[in-house]
Write an enzyme that holds these catalytic residues in place. Structure first.
Site, mmCIF file in Angstrom:
data_model
loop_
_atom_site.group_PDB
_atom_site.id
_atom_site.type_symbol
_atom_site.label_atom_id
_atom_site.label_comp_id
_atom_site.label_asym_id
_atom_site.label_seq_id
_atom_site.Cartn_x
_atom_site.Cartn_y
_atom_site.Cartn_z
ATOM 1 C CE LYS A 118 46.302 7.086 -38.201
ATOM 2 N NZ LYS A 118 45.207 6.823 -37.278
ATOM 3 C CE LYS A 290 53.540 2.362 -41.702
ATOM 4 N NZ LYS A 290 53.145 1.020 -41.291
ATOM 5 C CB CYS A 408 7.043 18.452 -18.484
ATOM 6 S SG CYS A 408 7.011 16.826 -19.221
ATOM 7 C CB CYS A 411 2.970 16.045 -17.617
ATOM 8 S SG CYS A 411 4.409 16.574 -16.666
ATOM 9 C CB CYS A 426 9.420 16.327 -16.211
ATOM 10 S SG CYS A 426 7.747 16.154 -15.603
HETATM 11 N N1 LIG Z 1 37.923 12.064 -30.386
HETATM 12 C C1 LIG Z 1 38.699 12.274 -29.356
HETATM 13 O O1 LIG Z 1 38.310 12.836 -28.332
HETATM 14 C C2 LIG Z 1 40.122 11.796 -29.393
HETATM 15 C C3 LIG Z 1 40.949 11.946 -28.270
HETATM 16 C C4 LIG Z 1 42.266 11.468 -28.351
HETATM 17 C C5 LIG Z 1 42.715 10.872 -29.525
HETATM 18 N N2 LIG Z 1 41.870 10.761 -30.584
HETATM 19 C C6 LIG Z 1 42.318 10.147 -31.884
HETATM 20 O O2 LIG Z 1 43.529 9.484 -31.698
HETATM 21 C C7 LIG Z 1 44.534 10.121 -32.460
HETATM 22 C C8 LIG Z 1 45.803 10.181 -31.650
HETATM 23 O O3 LIG Z 1 46.122 8.899 -31.335
HETATM 24 P P1 LIG Z 1 47.435 8.210 -31.814
HETATM 25 O O4 LIG Z 1 48.576 8.845 -31.186
HETATM 26 O O5 LIG Z 1 47.234 6.756 -31.604
HETATM 27 O O6 LIG Z 1 47.558 8.559 -33.350
HETATM 28 P P2 LIG Z 1 46.891 7.967 -34.575
HETATM 29 O O7 LIG Z 1 45.889 6.923 -34.235
HETATM 30 O O8 LIG Z 1 46.341 9.057 -35.381
HETATM 31 O O9 LIG Z 1 48.159 7.318 -35.312
HETATM 32 C C9 LIG Z 1 49.042 6.340 -34.791
HETATM 33 C C10 LIG Z 1 48.447 4.994 -34.766
HETATM 34 O O10 LIG Z 1 47.919 4.633 -36.015
HETATM 35 C C11 LIG Z 1 47.710 3.251 -35.997
HETATM 36 N N3 LIG Z 1 47.812 2.659 -37.327
HETATM 37 C C12 LIG Z 1 46.765 2.187 -38.022
HETATM 38 N N4 LIG Z 1 47.132 1.703 -39.198
HETATM 39 C C13 LIG Z 1 48.476 1.844 -39.267
HETATM 40 C C14 LIG Z 1 49.434 1.507 -40.246
HETATM 41 N N5 LIG Z 1 49.086 0.950 -41.395
HETATM 42 N N6 LIG Z 1 50.715 1.805 -39.973
HETATM 43 C C15 LIG Z 1 51.095 2.391 -38.822
HETATM 44 N N7 LIG Z 1 50.219 2.733 -37.855
HETATM 45 C C16 LIG Z 1 48.915 2.467 -38.075
HETATM 46 C C17 LIG Z 1 48.694 2.705 -34.992
HETATM 47 O O11 LIG Z 1 47.958 2.179 -33.947
HETATM 48 C C18 LIG Z 1 49.415 3.897 -34.483
HETATM 49 O O12 LIG Z 1 49.718 3.805 -33.128
HETATM 50 C C19 LIG Z 1 44.004 11.494 -32.782
HETATM 51 O O13 LIG Z 1 44.543 11.985 -33.974
HETATM 52 C C20 LIG Z 1 42.530 11.243 -32.890
HETATM 53 O O14 LIG Z 1 42.205 10.749 -34.161
HETATM 54 C C21 LIG Z 1 40.606 11.199 -30.553
HETATM 55 ZN ZN LIG Z 2 6.443 15.637 -17.414
#
Ligand SMILES: NC(=O)c1ccc[n+]([C@@H]2O[C@H](COP(=O)([O-])OP(=O)(O)OC[C@H]3O[C@@H](n4cnc5c(N)ncnc54)[C@H](O)[C@@H]3O)[C@@H](O)[C@H]2O)c1
Ligand SMILES: [Zn+2]
Length: 675
Positions: A118, A290, A408, A411, A426
């Site tokens: 991923k 998958k 501070c 200073c 400061c």
């Molecule tokens: N840190 C934060 O504040 C914050 C905020 C929002 C989202 N997020 C991150 O984003 C995630 C949510 O986003 P999301 O909906 O895109 O989910 P996700 O990124 O966890 O999963 C879906 C995505 O994975 C990607 N992907 C990468 N390799 C892949 C592969 N081999 N096959 C299929 N897909 C693959 C694709 O882009 C797909 O859209 C959260 O779980 C979090 O990790 C973080």
């Molecule tokens: Zn100072």
């Protein structure tokens, strides 16, 4: 309603708002405030609450939406098949359950799974018609995304023609990302140039693909791995075959995917890459599992948010325990005091870490750190480590929490906190050493006056020798002064003086930025330089004139006015002017404005610009706005509901009609920073 119901409703509402906030930071601003793991925990808690109390679920809950709204900056493109997210888990038990669930739906069939990395980047969909690449579209909210074809092709190598495509039209979906090596090289370069660093490769990938200014994207090398092929009619039987076709057509794929027949093979794959993921050229945050056969995928179907035939196993971020040794308080050039935790060095994600910033006083008070505490440090793909926990069981008795100082640390001036702000300052601008030295370092940095021969050590030496206290003193340095400093010889002393001399040629906007006026970054400095053309006009500008500039709000305007009214700054400016710095826009710069002497007509309403902002940008780019179309007009900028008569006349006269995005490209939007 019972009190406990109220508490649950409140928790659901608070979590919903918080997740929306983090979605905005992550997807729109490309600057996450918390780790992905911490974010996923919040979502998991909300999912559980919504399952138990479905009647309290907020409408449009973020547990059911995908990504964020498209930017509306470029034409919206619908996805014929929605681009979904993935079900995800950090638990091996849930992978076992996933496999069992899949087998239950098709109990008589032999089922195989493809396990693949991923990649932590940005999902894109690439459309082909008659074997030709016709569009590159972001995921957006899953149903429609932004067309970013031009930008994406500028920074990624993709097959634009596929010779032996057996289908008229199809879509390749995959992940755009920046390799670890490109990310490191890019950040190293930025560090040398004194520019702020990107926190992780995902942010820079999203930032690049969202960039308004195509020129900014130049030099950023992104890559794309294809991970699926969508065809209107069934054409292949398995996901594995699709990956093989993608590779054949010239798409990069991570060739480490593996077909697994059962849970034990899946687990072996997951464990192997948990150990070896740091060796891959690209950051991965988990493994996607998958179902291989497309027929079986169809049978399993999808929820509104994710397919039922896939799941992502996500790796926990790397963490390590250490012992807190101390917290120091650093004073920045603008007087902001930041607590920094120092702990026994530990190795995290391949590098030694021994410090973590704690951001502000509230965070320090909330966490009540004690020297000697056992702390848990986390470092994901981010370069900045964070303290994510304290083991209270290990805390030694009779110790006191470390408190934010009242005065501070440099200073001893009592610190000041503006109402409603979490930050302490400061206020001793005139004599607080780190502030004064910080201002000097800001002044000489590459983005400002680019006096490269001066770094922190030379600033210290010049300060100790009482040669330099303000930026203007740099221009009074003589050879006899520099040669007496430790480490300087004839050649290096001459080089330093030559470097200072040549900085006098830096344009007016760089001088403005170099002054270090609060909130005036390099883009706002450009806007001010273009608007006022010379320092004198800016110095005398009333609040109302500053407020009339669309990018400037009340706080920034007040800071600018206060800066120019301060007698110390007036003295500094007078000194810098007599030293010969550029205090006005050069004629040459005006002639170089992107739309110098052009005549423009605008018609309709716009997604991104208000009408006033658009008019302002046109003027700033050196063009003149005219109301009616004639042969003398150079461009028409057309928005929604643009007048049909105007458009017809423009077409008849062969006047180019620009969309909002074309106009932004033309004026190199980001470099002028108009809105
Ligand atoms: N840190 C934060 O504040 C914050 C905020 C929002 C989202 N997020 C991150 O984003 C995630 C949510 O986003 P999301 O909906 O895109 O989910 P996700 O990124 O966890 O999963 C879906 C995505 O994975 C990607 N992907 C990468 N390799 C892949 C592969 N081999 N096959 C299929 N897909 C693959 C694709 O882009 C797909 O859209 C959260 O779980 C979090 O990790 C973080
Ligand atoms: Zn100072």
């Amino acid at each position: 309603m019972q009190a406990s119901d109220k508490a649950i409703i409140n928790e659901i509402k608070a979590l919903t708002d918080l997740i929306r906030h983090h979605n905005f930071c992550y997807f729109q601003k490309n600057a996450a405030e918390i780790s992905d793991y911490a974010y996923d925990q919040l979502v998991e808690r909300l999912v559980q609450l919504e399952k138990t109390y479905p009647h309290f679920k907020e409408p449009n809950s973020p547990t059911e939406t995908i990504g964020e709204k498209p930017s509306y900056r470029s034409p919206l493109v619908h996805h014929p098949l929605p681009m979904l997210s993935l079900a995800k888990t950090y638990s091996e038990a849930e992978i076992v359950q996933f496999v069992a669930r899949v087998k239950k739906i098709a109990p008589d069939l032999s089922i195989s799974f493809v396990c693949e990395p991923k990649i932590d980047g940005v999902a894109l969909c690439i459309r082909y018609e008659s074997g030709k690449l016709v569009a590159i579209v972001t995921r957006g909210d899953g149903t429609a995304g932004d067309d970013i074809t031009q930008r994406a092709l500028q920074c990624m190598q993709l097959p634009t023609v596929i010779e032996d495509a057996p289908l008229a039209s199809f879509e390749v979906r995959g992940e755009a990302f920046m390799s670890k090596a490109s990310f490191k090289a890019f950040n190293d370069k930025r560090k040398k140039e004194g520019k702020p660093l990107w926190a992780n490769p995902r942010n820079i990938t999203a930032g690049t693909l969202n960039a308004l200014d195509i020129d900014l994207v130049e030099g950023r090398q992104l890559a794309f791995y294809g991970y699926s092929l969508y065809t209107p009619k069934p054409f292949l039987a398995t996901h594995q075959e699709a990956l093989a076709w993608l590779a054949k057509w010239g798409f990069s794929t991570l060739p480490i995917y593996k077909v697994c027949k059962d849970v034990s093979a899946i687990m072996t794959y997951i464990h192997y890459w948990a150990e070896h993921k740091n060796e891959l050229p690209v950051g991965i945050d988990g493994i996607v599992i998958k179902v291989n056969e497309f027929d079986q995928q169809q049978l399993l179907g999808a929820t509104a948010k994710a397919p039922r035939w896939a799941i992502a196993y996500k790796y926990q971020p790397e963490t390590a325990h250490s012992t807190l040794e101390n917290i120091t308080f650093q004073v920045g050039r603008s007087g902001v005091v930041t607590p920094v935790a120092h702990f026994k060095p530990v190795v995290l994600a391949g590098t030694y870490v021994s410090r973590a910033s704690l951001y502000n006083a509230e965070e320090l008070a909330r966490r009540a750190f004690h020297v000697g505490d056992t702390i848990l440090i986390e470092k994901g793909g981010d370069i900045i480590p964070k303290i994510v926990g304290i083991n209270l069981a290990h805390r030694k008795a009779a110790q006191q929490p470390i408190l934010f100082p009242q005065s501070c640390p440099a200073c001893a001036t009592p610190l000041y906190r503006a109402a409603g702000e979490a930050i302490y300052y400061c206020p001793n601008k005139q004599r607080c050493l780190p502030q004064l030295k910080g201002l000097l370092l800001h002044f000489v940095q590459r983005r400002a006056m680019a006096i490269d021969a001066i770094g922190p050590k030379t600033i210290d030496a010049l300060w100790e020798a009482k040669l330099v206290q303000t930026a203007a003193d740099l221009y009074k340095l003589r050879y006899e002064d520099v040669i007496q400093l430790a480490g300087f010889q004839a050649l290096s002393a001459r080089k330093l003086l030559a470097n200072i001399q040549s900085s006098k040629a830096r344009p007016f906007d760089r001088v403005l930025f170099a002054l270090g006026i609060k909130h005036v970054g390099d883009t706002l400095a450009k806007t001010l330089a273009l608007h006022f053309a010379c320092m004198e006009r800016l110095q005398q500008a009333p609040l109302s004139e500053l407020l009339a500039i669309p990018t400037i709000g009340a706080t920034i305007a007040q800071h600018i006015v206060a800066y120019f009214q301060d007698p110390d700054q007036q003295a500094l400016l007078a000194d810098l002017q007599s030293a010969g710095l550029q205090f006005s826009l050069q004629q040459q710069a005006i002639a170089e404005l992107p739309l110098s002497a052009k005549k423009i007509v605008i018609s309709g309403t716009f997604h991104y610009f208000t009408r006033e902002a658009l008019m302002y940008c046109i003027e700033q780019a050196g063009a003149t706005l005219v109301t009616s179309i004639s042969a003398k007009v150079d461009y028409v900028i057309a928005g929604q509901k643009a007048g049909p008569a105007k458009l017809a006349k423009a077409k008849a006269l062969a006047i180019p009609i620009l969309g909002e995005q074309d106009f932004m490209n033309l004026i190199r939007y980001e470099s002028l920073s108009c809105i």
